[in-house]
Design a protein around this motif. Structure first.
Motif, PDB file in Angstrom:
ATOM      1  N   ARG A 128      13.382   5.264   0.490  1.00  0.00           N
ATOM      2  CA  ARG A 128      12.768   5.446   1.804  1.00  0.00           C
ATOM      3  C   ARG A 128      13.789   5.851   2.863  1.00  0.00           C
ATOM      4  N   ASP A 131      13.382   9.528   3.188  1.00  0.00           N
ATOM      5  CA  ASP A 131      12.096  10.087   3.598  1.00  0.00           C
ATOM      6  C   ASP A 131      12.221  10.662   5.002  1.00  0.00           C
ATOM      7  N   TYR A 236      -2.528   5.189  -2.253  1.00  0.00           N
ATOM      8  CA  TYR A 236      -1.190   4.667  -2.014  1.00  0.00           C
ATOM      9  C   TYR A 236      -0.850   4.942  -0.553  1.00  0.00           C
ATOM     10  N   GLN A 237      -0.660   3.881   0.216  1.00  0.00           N
ATOM     11  CA  GLN A 237      -0.397   4.020   1.643  1.00  0.00           C
ATOM     12  C   GLN A 237       0.819   3.192   2.040  1.00  0.00           C
ATOM     13  N   ARG A 239       3.027   2.556   5.602  1.00  0.00           N
ATOM     14  CA  ARG A 239       3.080   2.817   7.036  1.00  0.00           C
ATOM     15  C   ARG A 239       4.044   1.844   7.698  1.00  0.00           C
ATOM     16  N   GLY A 252       3.761   7.320   8.852  1.00  0.00           N
ATOM     17  CA  GLY A 252       2.984   7.093   7.641  1.00  0.00           C
ATOM     18  C   GLY A 252       1.507   7.365   7.750  1.00  0.00           C
ATOM     19  N   HIS A 255       0.656  11.154   7.087  1.00  0.00           N
ATOM     20  CA  HIS A 255       1.368  11.819   6.000  1.00  0.00           C
ATOM     21  C   HIS A 255       0.357  12.296   4.954  1.00  0.00           C
ATOM     22  N   THR A 256      -0.429  13.332   5.321  1.00  0.00           N
ATOM     23  CA  THR A 256      -1.490  13.799   4.444  1.00  0.00           C
ATOM     24  C   THR A 256      -2.016  15.134   4.948  1.00  0.00           C
ATOM     25  N   ALA A 270      -2.795   9.967  -0.991  1.00  0.00           N
ATOM     26  CA  ALA A 270      -1.923   9.960  -2.171  1.00  0.00           C
ATOM     27  C   ALA A 270      -2.293   8.801  -3.087  1.00  0.00           C
ATOM     28  N   TYR A 273       3.254   6.666  -5.777  1.00  0.00           N
ATOM     29  CA  TYR A 273       4.481   6.719  -4.987  1.00  0.00           C
ATOM     30  C   TYR A 273       5.291   7.967  -5.288  1.00  0.00           C
ATOM     31  N   ARG A 276       3.711  10.483  -2.786  1.00  0.00           N
ATOM     32  CA  ARG A 276       4.009  10.207  -1.374  1.00  0.00           C
ATOM     33  C   ARG A 276       5.492  10.409  -1.062  1.00  0.00           C
TER      34      ARG A 276
END
Length: 344
Positions: A128, A131, A236-237, A239, A252, A255-256, A270, A273, A276
């Protein structure tokens, strides 16, 4: 710098196979030279179409294979300590997936072993930190325009959990990412943890305490809460919202991709992982390869891996006892920066 970095990949399961693909097809400057997995046929499938790769059942044999100059560990957590120590003994730079070592005692042995070398060899795979959204939030918080961070609100949801998943694993497997992200974003150690348990979801397997609400306290008085729900059933979330003295920032939620047609709008969610955080994994491995080829080690250290293990163990005790549990870290060797950023 023109020579490719020869990498041994330990583990050819879901994560290992994805890293093999990434090293072969996405990342520049590296070449998979050896793969080890107890299931040799699975390892052969993972390297199908890649030239000059040797396949092994014994991970140590992969470390000693011709052309290997670095190691990527993606085997199950209990195998990490032996693999890390073997890499250290050979002076091989390592990228080790989390958990570095599942238990804090073993994790401390890794810290002490690397400290005895007097130099860093290992980077721990807390992706992360790589990211794009997390990095923007880190830069914003470090810039100070929002003032002192007061709270982090985190969400971590999975479609479903594997059959072997236990109530403790919601913390020491899933929330371990939030543990590292909170330390990194805030630049503070986590000092205490409390776990609240709502009535389990009807979608959770029998006996699994899912969801959970985890509350961390930090050394500077901030609070970090995590809703972890590993059988939410829909996606899968991940945030995170930082609430500061002069404002807030959230990542977060968007993110789509949103597809709009006549009378309808549909948002993609998603399911995994690896979807995402695909970009984060790519940047993480590329940064490791680039640094290793320059003779450097960057990113999360074994101290970060150790701290995550200690905090996760405190969280599991809090889950089991229903009380607030303090976090006790060993003295930190001078080799490591506390809550270090992506690079040193």
């Amino acid at each position: 710098m023109d020579d490719l970095l020869g990498v041994a990949v330990l583990g050819a399961g879901h994560m290992g196979a994805d890293h093999i693909r990434r090293l072969d097809q996405v990342v520049s400057g590296a070449q998979v030279m050896a793969v080890a997995d107890p299931d040799v046929e699975r390892a052969k499938d993972a390297v199908a179409g890649i030239d000059s790769v040797t396949v092994h059942q014994d991970p140590v044999a992969a470390l000693d294979a011709p052309g290997v100059a670095a190691v990527l560990i993606a085997s199950p957590g209990p195998a990490h300590e032996e693999a890390l120590l073997a890499a250290f003994a050979r002076g091989l730079p390592v990228l080790c997936e989390k958990p570095m070592v599942p238990d804090s005692t073993g994790a401390l042995r890794i810290v002490e072993a690397e400290a005895r070398l007097g130099r860093r060899l290992a980077q721990i795979g807390f992706m992360r930190r790589y990211d794009s959204e997390y990095r923007r939030l880190k830069a914003l918080l470090d810039g100070g325009s929002l003032g002192r961070p007061l709270m982090l609100h985190c969400t971590h949801r999975n479609v479903s959990s594997p059959e072997h998943f236990t109530s403790a694993m919601l913390i020491n497997s899933s929330v371990s990412h939030e543990i590292d992200a909170a330390r990194w974003l805030l630049g503070q150690e986590l000092t205490a943890v409390t776990v609240l348990r709502p009535t389990p979801s009807a979608g959770a397997p029998e006996g699994l305490l899912d969801p959970q609400f985890v509350l961390f306290e930090t050394a500077a008085g901030a609070l970090v809460d995590v809703e972890v729900f590993v059988n939410c059933g829909f996606g899968y979330q991940v945030r995170c919202e930082a609430v500061c003295e002069r404002g807030s920032a959230r990542i977060g939620a968007e993110h789509t991709m949103v597809v709009t047609t006549a009378g309808d709008a549909r948002e993609e969610v998603a399911q995994d992982y690896l979807v995402r955080f695909a970009g984060a994994y790519d940047r993480e491995v590329q940064a490791w390869v680039d640094a290793t080829r320059r003779g450097r080690v960057t990113g999360p250290s074994v101290w970060d891996g150790y701290a995550a293990s200690v905090v996760a163990e405190a969280g599991v005790r809090a889950l089991e006892t229903g009380g607030r549990v303090t976090v006790e870290l060993a003295p930190r060797p001078d080799l490591y920066d506390p809550c270090a950023g992506v690079s040193r």
